[in-house]
Enzyme design. Structure first.
Site: not given
Ligand code: CTP
Length: 430
Positions: A221-224, A289
């Site tokens: 995943g990512n930090r968006s 993102a």
């Protein structure tokens, strides 16, 4: 001559003076949270309810929350001339809830209580947050009153849809106090941030991050946080657009009022939903993102430590949704008039600074507008403010001054409104 004090507000140290008008509807209880959020932000608040609002929330509640006395009529405190000075001195008037009756009185310039008199004397931004049953909201009389108020520069926000007073649901619900406060704060940052220039347009916004599963419990995943995309969707709806928000994983964010929200999990799901929504849109804003890669295989059971543990995770490239939209338009599979907006979150490195990388990405993606954010070192991700640039196909590079994500969203939507209007031959309302 009548002696008056310096101000209708207790102004020690605070830069902003806000009048919160409260109409007589059940949603009046939500005005309490609104008042609280303004006072906690350091603003000076005067609450001006109508007489019928006090049937729902007691005067003492508003006095305690605002720290100021509360009147409804024009004959209290006459030496202070509150019916004139409250409006004259205010930096912002927010009316929440704005009932059908209150908007009718305001639209006709009535001044038969302190709130309507204040509305006539206010020269600052004025925001109405309507709340009423769907039938009342859709009645031609209310529609005409809302149009009249808007034509005079009053910001009448779109109500949310959902549960109303009884068991019925529909459009007419008061947006959550945080949402009203966010729009009010934006008007204080930028008084002209909410024109109705996107009326008649359809805008698709993607937001948040995708999660690419690895096994039943793990993902890439990512930090968006999704905050920037949500702000764009929220403001686009308040500028009159029909908005579809396609949301991946986000911080805990309430659905914006008057926006259709579709939730997706992975990049592949997002692509399917965005591609479909794009067929009937005037603009797609890709602020999500999207994960560039996904694990090539998804284990059916949790991957365990031990002899069989993997020492690497093979990855497969996800389709680029944005580039796919541009290609589909080029191939004639999407309307030529569709405007496509990309985002670039960049850091500088040995090969170039943020703008150098962004220019290369803009050329590569072929979209109509690129919103560039500098990320890293506490910037852009998970925070409430942002800055950057807007790159246009005409070679323009407009710097976006640092400000709230709402302010940034309003600047992005200025550019989107220009693009959509140009592509429809000036069709979008101004
Ligand atoms: N994007 C997309 N589909 C992807 C990846 C990105 O539609 N699979 C979109 C994003 O929503 C954003 C833009 O492309 O609008 C740029 O995203 P970004 O991750 O900065 O660009 P990438 O093309 O992934 O480039 P990089 O190699 O810098 O990660």
């Amino acid at each position: 001559m009548t002696s008056v004090t310096d101000s209708q507000f207790d102004t020690a140290g605070s830069p902003r003076r806000i009048v919160v008008g409260v109409g007589g509807g059940i949603a009046a209880y939500k005005a309490c949270s609104l008042v609280r959020s303004f006072t906690e932000a350091g603003h000076h608040v005067r609450v001006v309810p109508t007489e019928s609002a006090l049937e729902f929330v007691g005067r003492a509640t508003f006095e305690a929350l605002s720290g100021n006395s509360v009147q409804t009529g024009v004959f209290a405190d006459v030496p202070q001339v509150p019916h004139v000075r409250l409006g004259q001195e205010a930096d912002l008037v927010v009316v929440a809830p704005a009932t059908a009756d209150l908007m009718a009185r305001a639209a006709h310039g009535r001044a038969d209580d302190l709130l309507t008199a204040t509305l006539l004397t206010a020269r600052c931004p004025v925001l109405f947050a309507p709340a009423m049953h769907t039938e009342m909201w859709e009645h031609p009389a209310t529609v005409a009153n809302v149009a009249t108020l808007r034509s005079r520069g009053v910001v009448v926000i779109e109500p949310a849809s959902g549960r109303l007073t009884g068991k019925d649901t529909g459009a007419g619900r008061l947006p959550e106090p945080d949402e009203i406060a966010g729009l009010a704060n934006l008007l204080m940052e930028r008084p002209d941030a909410l024109p109705r220039d996107l009326e008649g347009t359809r805008i698709v916004v993607s937001a948040g991050g995708t999660r690419e599963p690895l096994d039943p419990v793990r993902f890439l995943g990512n930090r968006s946080s999704g905050k920037q995309g949500y702000a764009i969707a929220r403001l686009a709806a308040q500028r009159g657009a029909r908005v579809t928000l396609i949301a991946g994983y986000t911080a805990e964010l309430p659905d914006p009022a008057a926006v259709d929200v579709i939730r997706v999990k992975t990049a592949q799901e997002m692509k399917v939903v965005v591609d479909k929504a794009a067929t009937s849109a005037d603009a797609v804003v890709m602020s999500a993102a999207v994960a560039d890669f996904r694990p090539s295989t998804v284990a059916a059971a949790k991957i365990k430590k031990g002899a069989d543990e993997p020492d690497s995770i093979p990855l497969t490239r996800n389709d680029d949704i944005l580039a796919g939209l541009v290609q589909a338009r080029r191939d004639g599979d999407l309307p030529a008039g569709l405007r496509i907006v990309g985002f670039a979150a960049e850091t500088g490195d040995a090969d170039g600074d943020v703008l150098t990388h962004a220019r290369a990405k803009f050329a590569r993606k072929g979209c109509d507008l690129l919103v560039v954010n500098a990320v890293g070192e506490g910037k852009a991700f998970e925070v409430d403010s942002n800055d950057g640039w807007l790159l246009g196909t005409d070679g323009t590079e407009r710097a976006l001054a640092h400000g709230s994500k709402s302010l940034m969203a309003s600047r992005v939507l200025d550019a989107v409104a220009d693009l959509v209007s140009a592509s429809s031959g000036g069709g979008a309302a101004t």
